[in-house]
Each structure stands twice: as structure tokens, then as C-alpha cells.
Scaffold this motif. Structure first.
Motif, short mmCIF file in Angstrom:
data_model
loop_
_atom_site.label_atom_id
_atom_site.label_comp_id
_atom_site.label_asym_id
_atom_site.label_seq_id
_atom_site.Cartn_x
_atom_site.Cartn_y
_atom_site.Cartn_z
N ASN A 518 -1.63 -12.05 -2.02
CA ASN A 518 -0.77 -11.19 -2.83
C ASN A 518 -0.51 -9.85 -2.14
O ASN A 518 0.59 -9.30 -2.23
CB ASN A 518 -1.40 -10.95 -4.21
CG ASN A 518 -1.38 -12.20 -5.06
OD1 ASN A 518 -0.60 -13.13 -4.80
ND2 ASN A 518 -2.21 -12.25 -6.08
N PHE A 519 -1.53 -9.34 -1.45
CA PHE A 519 -1.34 -8.09 -0.71
C PHE A 519 -0.30 -8.27 0.39
O PHE A 519 0.56 -7.40 0.61
CB PHE A 519 -2.68 -7.63 -0.13
CG PHE A 519 -2.57 -6.43 0.75
CD1 PHE A 519 -2.36 -5.17 0.21
CD2 PHE A 519 -2.67 -6.54 2.13
CE1 PHE A 519 -2.24 -4.05 1.02
CE2 PHE A 519 -2.56 -5.44 2.95
CZ PHE A 519 -2.34 -4.18 2.39
N ARG A 521 2.12 -10.42 0.40
CA ARG A 521 3.43 -10.56 -0.23
C ARG A 521 4.03 -9.20 -0.56
O ARG A 521 5.22 -8.95 -0.30
CB ARG A 521 3.30 -11.40 -1.50
CG ARG A 521 3.00 -12.87 -1.24
CD ARG A 521 2.58 -13.57 -2.51
NE ARG A 521 3.62 -13.48 -3.53
CZ ARG A 521 3.40 -13.74 -4.83
NH1 ARG A 521 2.18 -14.09 -5.24
NH2 ARG A 521 4.38 -13.64 -5.69
N VAL A 522 3.21 -8.32 -1.13
CA VAL A 522 3.70 -6.97 -1.45
C VAL A 522 4.06 -6.23 -0.17
O VAL A 522 5.07 -5.52 -0.09
CB VAL A 522 2.63 -6.20 -2.26
CG1 VAL A 522 3.04 -4.74 -2.45
CG2 VAL A 522 2.39 -6.86 -3.60
N LYS A 523 3.24 -6.44 0.87
CA LYS A 523 3.50 -5.78 2.15
C LYS A 523 4.83 -6.21 2.74
O LYS A 523 5.59 -5.40 3.27
CB LYS A 523 2.35 -6.09 3.11
CG LYS A 523 2.43 -5.34 4.43
CD LYS A 523 1.21 -5.68 5.30
CE LYS A 523 1.29 -4.99 6.65
NZ LYS A 523 0.12 -5.35 7.50
N CYS A 525 7.45 -7.26 1.03
CA CYS A 525 8.53 -6.64 0.24
C CYS A 525 8.74 -5.19 0.64
O CYS A 525 9.89 -4.73 0.78
CB CYS A 525 8.18 -6.73 -1.26
SG CYS A 525 8.16 -8.41 -1.91
N VAL A 526 7.64 -4.46 0.85
CA VAL A 526 7.76 -3.06 1.25
C VAL A 526 8.39 -2.95 2.63
O VAL A 526 9.26 -2.10 2.87
CB VAL A 526 6.38 -2.38 1.22
CG1 VAL A 526 6.44 -0.97 1.80
CG2 VAL A 526 5.85 -2.33 -0.22
N VAL A 631 -4.92 -1.12 -0.60
CA VAL A 631 -4.45 -1.01 -1.98
C VAL A 631 -4.78 0.36 -2.54
O VAL A 631 -3.96 0.99 -3.23
CB VAL A 631 -5.08 -2.12 -2.85
CG1 VAL A 631 -4.75 -1.92 -4.32
CG2 VAL A 631 -4.61 -3.49 -2.39
#
Length: 736
Positions: A518-519, A521-523, A525-526, A631
Motif C-alpha cells: 500500500n505504501f 501504491r501511494v508512492k 500516485c505521488v 509514513v
């Protein structure tokens, strides 16, 4: 009487029919399974691997009293009665509390016997888990079994009509299986009709629901304060038989507004009882009980919405619900020979039901989907014999049906047809294959997921089975044929309403691999947003003169001729452009999707590789620490800017008192901005800003780009800095 073979020297009864009357009296010194040192016990009776009785649940009691009666008609006494006790846990898997066998050959005919069963755990037989007290009578029975079986077959076709009704407070039903016929007495000493075993259990096992109850949780009023601040964090749990739903938590309120809607299936034509409990969420300890109430669906009229205000027992306040009972939807299980959509007349009737002229009739009934589960090949061997006992479960949102089990076979053929009502065309049809195990939960063999909008009607296709997370293949394929019919207008209207929440999902657990994934995935997107910003900034920096000049001219034309309708028009043109590319076979998504799948597979391979390696405890700890630090830093950055924006707000006096210089600067800038915007049209201001942005690099090649607003906010302290730095202590406005 001991419940072991040979405890009573009774002669073995002659073959024939027998009636076994059992009164489940009470339990004593049962095992504690909850954190509070108690349990919520209920009892199951099984014969031949099939459940024939389930008692009600007695909450928070290790010495429960049931006083429930059940009558069983038996062909043979060779099969013992298997008794199991469980602790009911809402939303979780129920905990095992012990089991025992009642050997029927040891019982004397025609005599009432008091039986004490010692509960034990087969995995740890030396542990004592308490006792159950039963009253048992075994008597010969002649002639009734065939009559009951014939009656049962008739009533199965008539939706399980009641066979015999006795005095008020008692009713009798015959429930037959291949080897036993159960005469169930629904008994309550207070003359209230409590169903210990229901004919609806047969519908539940056959998985054909008789109707749908739609429940809208509106609000709570004057609930009990449970926290030290005089407030609560309430949420609500609903239970109808084996179906469960949990609402969202409303923080710090005694009058919560939930506005949630969900559906339960009705397996009993007469309804049932919905158990409702209210709880206060506590982060660091067990959630507090705030009250309970019930909804008796048998007293509510169908096809009508009822507004109910239910006072909470064992607590304070009330809940407001909207409850609607509707007739059974088009849900069925059949063989291939009885296929609904293969009949031209039936198919035409369904097409007429969902034609455009009926778009506003029963808006929630969007369409119907039919799934033919043909067969599977090359399944995984789950048993020690090198075989499996596969059955297939078909799920659409909260609707769940399953096939029969094909024993000892890796290439099973089911040839079953499932029909579902479609509530949302964006739902995903999930087909899962399991291996049946008698004494424990079924083993997972494989799964496929097919979006309804991707179904091609009438096409028989093989699907490779995947793992639980649907990220990689597993052994075996399954052959399916599907048809979906829906009304386009209803589907569009349903898209603009909240999606149905799935209430059979597993409870979330802490997982290092999932946290890492999940980290990442967020990375990604950013990084995607950063790349877009870098691309736009490169136009301002004139890294490519041709691109920057084109962007500058487009910017001038767009701003000078801009009208509000151009925003949806530009999005429409973009969608049409992509649609044409897809229609011409140049799908722009294909490369990115393949790249994304490869990336996810690479991540899964890396995670599996890390797990396969025997890493030490410190290595795993460092991996988690890296993710937590990233995070933590990201959360600190977001929180700091959020607090700076809050502290800059001119509404509170805090900004004026803390930072008089920045306050005066903000007042001057806002004053100038107000005058400029008042006298100069906004279009011209945007043009001036854009021209300045594009020409800044040309005017001063060595200029360092910056954002004035972010630079201003960086001077405003966050809440942490206000507390920790002495210079931000409150001072009067005229301080030097």
C-alpha cells in the motif's frame, strides 16, 4: 447416565423408525472465550455430518439455561449424535467451546433419561470444558416417517407450509434429509413463538431466499454517554440469522446521524427477528455495550416502508430505522436442462421487464444475470489421497449461492445454472472453488472475478483460477457461460447512488507485506503527480523551446476565449478521442495496464522472495521501520501544512496575537489583491500571471523558481512549533 458406549446395558433395538426427543436444558462451567471472562454460548446438533438443530444464543453466561426441545425421526441408531458448543462473536468467526457424542445404541427405549455430556476439545482431550444437561427419550416409531417425508416433499414445492400446529406457544414441523426426518418443536415457556429450528434453515442451506428486507439506519437519539468527556463513539451491529452488518462509527456524539442502507435476505416467508446492538468504540480496550433492541419482521406488512423508533434495552435513547420488506427477487439454482434464458418466451419476458419504457418502474431492480457453472479441470489436490472434494461458490455483492460437492475428483462437473438480480452493473461476479472438509473449514482451491460489464452473453469460456488476492495464477481452470440483461437508464441512476457495502468481508489484519504494498501504491500516485508538475514546470523553464512556445500560445488562446462550458467540453473531447483510439485497436490503456500488472507481479515476487528467505528478526524490524518512518514523515508534512493554513485563518485571534508582522503583511497583500480584482477583470489577471510565468526564465536565465504562497506559509508556525518554541508565545500587537 454417561454418554459413552456401553454405559447402559440396553439391548440393541430392532431395525425400524425411532423418535428421539431431546430437551436441551442447560450448560455448566463452560469455557470462557471472551476477554471479559464470559462467553455467548449456543449449541449445534449434527447427524451424518448435517446440522439438524441450533439453539438460541445466551449472552454473557457460563451457566446458560436453554430449555429447548427438538424431536428427530431416525432410520438407524448406528450414527451418534454429535453435539458442539460455540461462542458467538459478532463479525468474527465463532469460537469453539467443546464437543461430545451421544451414542444412541446405549439409550433404553421408552424411558426418559437425564444425560450429562462432558465437553472436550479433540485437539486437547485432557482439558475439561464444562458439561451439558439433556433430557433424552428414545421411542419406536412406525409409519410416520414415510408420511412425513411425503408431506415434506409437497410442502417443499409449496414453500415449506406449516404441517401441524399445536397449542399457543408450540408449533411442529417435519424436516427431512436423506437419512433422518426431524420433527421440530418450536417451544417457549412464556407462550412466545421462539423458533429453535426453523424451516427457513432449509432455504438457507438450499440458499434460496424468499424475500429481501431493506434496512436504513437513520439516526440515534439521546444515547448513553460512555466516555469521560460525557460523549460516545457509537456504532451499530445488526444480525438476522447468519447475516451480519456493522455500521460506521460516529465520533463524539450522543445523537449520531448514520444514513446507511443495506439489505438482508429472508429465508423465512414469515420474516424473522433482527437483533440490533449498539456499541461504543474504544481504541485501547474492549468496546462498551450501550444497549440492544429487536425488530420482529413477522408483524411488518410487505411492500411498504416502516419508520421505526426503537428504544434501547439495557441502555438509554433510541434508534430510528426505515424497514422495507419486498418479495423474492429472481434468484434460483437449477440444472442446465431447466435453464431460464434458454426458453424464448421467458427470455422475452425478461427483456420486456428491462426495456427502456420501464426505466422508472422499480428503479432498484437494474437487471438480471445468469451464470452457468459447467465444470472445472486440473484442480489442486487438497486431500492426502491426491484428490479433492470440490464445490463452487458464486457471489455477486452480498448474494451468495453454491453448487453441490463432487467427491474425490479433480475434474468435477456441476452443470448448474445460477440466476441473480443485478442491483449495480459495476458489481464484480466472483466464482470460488473450495475443497469440502467435514470437521473444519473448506480449503481454498482457486477463484476468478468477472466484472458484469465485461460479460459477453452466451459465450462459453474457460477461466484460469487465481489465488485469493487475484494477483497470481493457481492450478486449474473453470468453464462458465454467462448472460446479463439490464436497463441502461436504471444502471446509470444506480451509478450515482452509494455502492452496496459487502458485509461478509474478512476483518482487516496487520500485515507487513500489505503495508509495504500500500505504501508503494501511494508512492506511485505521488510520483505521478510530481511528474505532471515537473512537466508543466519544464514548459515554464523553456527546456524544450518548441514545447514551451506551443504551451504559451495555447495558454493565451485558452484564457482569452475561455467560457465555463469549455470545461465539460474538453473532458468530452478527451473521452471521445480515447474511445476512437480503442475502437481503432490502439488502446492507450493496454501498455500501462500491462506495465502495472508486471509491476504488481514483480512486487509480489519480491515480497514472496523476502518471505522465503530466512531473515532475522532485526531485518524484518528494519523493513517495517523504513516504511513507518516514510509514513511518519509524510503525515508530519501534511499535518504541518494543514496546521499552518489553520493558523493563518483570519477568523481566530490567534494569528494576530502570535505573528503581528505576518498579520500586517497579509493585511497589506489582501488589500492590494481586493482592489486589483475589483478594477481589473479576472481574465486579464490570469493572462498577466501566465505571461510572467512563461517569460521569467527568458528575462532572467539564472532566476530560482519559487511559490510565493508556500513561502509565506513556511513562515507560519505549526501547532507543535507554537508549543515548543518560546518566540511564538502570545504577545500584544504593539510589541517591538
Amino acid at each position: 447416565l454417561s454418554a459413552q458406549p456401553g454405559a447402559a446395558e440396553a439391548p440393541l433395538p430392532s431395525p425400524g423408525m425411532y423418535q428421539l426427543d431431546i430437551v436441551l436444558k442447560s450448560g455448566k462451567n463452560l469455557a470462557a472465550r471472551d476477554r471479559g471472562g464470559t462467553s455467548d454460548p449456543y449449541v449445534k446438533f449434527k447427524m451424518g455430518g448435517k446440522e439438524v438443530f441450533r439453539s438460541r444464543t445466551v449472552h454473557k453466561n457460563l451457566n446458560p439455561v436453554w430449555d429447548e426441545k427438538v424431536s428427530l425421526l431416525l432410520e438407524s441408531l448406528c450414527e451418534p449424535l454429535y453435539v458442539k458448543v460455540f461462542d458467538y462473536d459478532f463479525g468474527l468467526q465463532d469460537d469453539f467451546m467443546g464437543s461430545a457424542y451421544l451414542y444412541l445404541e446405549s439409550l433404553e427405549l421408552g424411558r426418559l433419561l437425564d444425560v450429562t455430556l462432558d465437553l472436550k476439545d479433540p485437539q486437547q482431550p485432557e482439558h475439561k470444558l464444562g458439561t451439558l444437561q439433556l433430557a433424552v427419550t428414545l421411542s419406536p416409531k412406525e409409519g410416520d416417517f414415510q408420511d412425513a417425508n411425503i408431506l415434506f416433499r409437497k410442502t417443499w414445492k409449496r414453500s415449506t407450509k406449516k404441517l401441524l400446529t399445536g397449542k399457543p406457544g408450540k408449533s411442529f414441523h417435519y424436516v427431512c434429509t436423506a437419512r433422518t426426518c426431524v420433527r421440530v418443536c418450536l417451544y417457549n415457556p412464556k407462550q412466545q413463538p421462539h423458533q429453535s429450528v426453523r424451516l427457513s434453515d432449509i432455504h438457507r442451506k438450499a440458499q434460496l431466499w424468499r424475500g429481501i428486507v431493506s434496512i436504513s439506519l437513520i439516526e440515534g437519539r439521546n444515547l448513553m454517554p460512555m466516555d469521560a468527556n460525557g460523549l460516545s463513539d457509537p456504532y451499530v451491529k445488526f444480525r438476522l440469522g447468519y447475516q451480519k452488518y456493522k455500521s460506521k462509527t460516529m465520533s463524539k456524539t450522543l445523537s449520531p446521524q448514520w444514513r446507511e442502507q443495506f439489505d438482508f435476505h429472508l429465508y423465512d416467508e414469515h420474516g424473522g427477528v433482527v437483533d440490533i446492538t449498539v456499541w461504543d468504540r474504544d481504541a485501547r480496550k474492549r468496546d462498551d455495550f450501550m444497549g440492544r433492541c429487536q425488530v420482529d419482521l413477522s408483524v411488518l406488512s410487505k411492500e411498504h416502508t416502516h419508520k421505526l423508533e426503537l428504544p434501547l434495552e439495557e441502555g438509554e435513547g433510541l434508534l430510528v430505522l426505515l424497514v422495507t420488506l419486498t418479495a423474492s427477487a429472481a434468484v434460483s439454482i437449477s440444472d442446465l436442462s431447466a435453464n431460464l434464458l434458454d426458453d424464448p418466451l421467458e427470455r422475452q419476458n425478461i427483456l420486456n421487464r428491462y426495456k427502456l419504457l420501464r426505466s422508472f418502474h422499480n428503479v432498484r431492480d437494474v437487471g438480471v444475470v445468469q451464470v452457468k457453472v459447467i465444470r472445472a479441470e486440473g484442480l489442486m489436490a487438497a486431500d492426502v489421497t491426491g484428490k479433492s472434494d470440490p464445490f463452487c461458490v458464486v457471489e455477486l455483492s452480498n448474494d451468495r449461492l453454491q453448487t453441490h460437492t463432487v467427491y474425490k475428483n479433480l475434474n468435477p462437473e456441476w452443470n448448474k445454472v445460477f440466476t441473480f438480480n443485478v442491483k449495480d452493473v459495476h458489481s464484480v461476479l466472483e466464482v470460488t472453488v473450495y475443497d469440502e472438509d467435514k470437521d473444519r473449514s473448506a480449503d481454498f482451491l482457486g477463484k476468478v472475478a468477472i466484472p458484469l460489464l465485461n460479460i459477453r452473453n452466451g459465450e462459453r469460456k474457460s477461466y484460469g483460477l487465481k489465488n485469493k488476492a487475484l494477483t497470481g495464477p493457481t492450478k486449474g481452470v473453470i468453464y462458465l457461460e454467462m448472460d446479463v440483461i439490464f436497463n441502461t437508464v436504471k444502471a446509470g441512476l444506480r451509478t450515482l447512488t452509494p455502492a452496496e457495502q459487502k458485509y461478509l468481508e474478512e476483518e482487516p489484519r496487520v500485515c507487513k507485506q500489505l503495508l509495504q504494498q500500500n505504501f508503494l501504491r501511494v508512492k506511485r500516485c505521488v510520483l505521478f503527480l510530481i511528474n505532471i508538475g515537473s512537466y508543466i514546470n519544464s514548459c515554464f523553464e523553456w527546456e524544450s523551446p518548441k514545447r514551451s512556445l506551443t504551451a504559451f500560445l495555447l495558454f493565451i488562446l485558452a484564457v482569452w476565449n475561455f467560457q465555463l462550458y469549455m470545461i465539460p467540453l474538453s473532458l468530452l473531447l478527451l473521452l471521445v478521442w480515447n474511445y476512437l483510439r480503442v475502437a481503432l485497436g490502439r488502446d492507450p490503456r493496454h501498455g500501462s495496464m500491462v506495465k502495472m500488472e508486471d509491476m504488481l507481479e514483480d512486487e509480489d515476487d519480491e515480497l514472496d522472495k523476502e518471505d522465503s528467505e530466512r531473515k532475522g528478526f532485526m531485518d524484518k524490524l528494519y523493513a517495517i521501520q523504513d516504511v513507518c518512518i516514510s509514513v511518519q514523515s509524510a503525515l508530519d508534512e501534511v499535518a504541518s501544512y494543514g496546521e499552518r493554513i489553520k493558523n493563518t485563518s483570519p477568523v481566530p485571534r490567534r494569528f494576530l496575537l502570535l505573528l503581528p508582522f505576518l498579520s500586517c503583511l497579509a493585511i497589506v497583500v489582501l488589500s492590494i489583491g481586493t482592489v486589483v480584482i475589483y478594477f481589473i477583470p479576472f481574465r486579464y489577471i490570469v493572462l498577466i500571471w501566465g505571461v510572467n510565468k512563461f517569460t521569467k526564465k527568458l528575462r532572467d536565465p539564472y532566476n530560482i523558481d519559487n511559490n510565493e504562497l508556500l513561502d509565506f506559509l513556511s513562515r507560519v508556525p505549526s501547532d507543535v512549533q507554537v508549543v515548543s518554541v518560546p518566540k511564538y508565545s502570545v504577545s500584544p500587537l504593539n510589541s517591538p
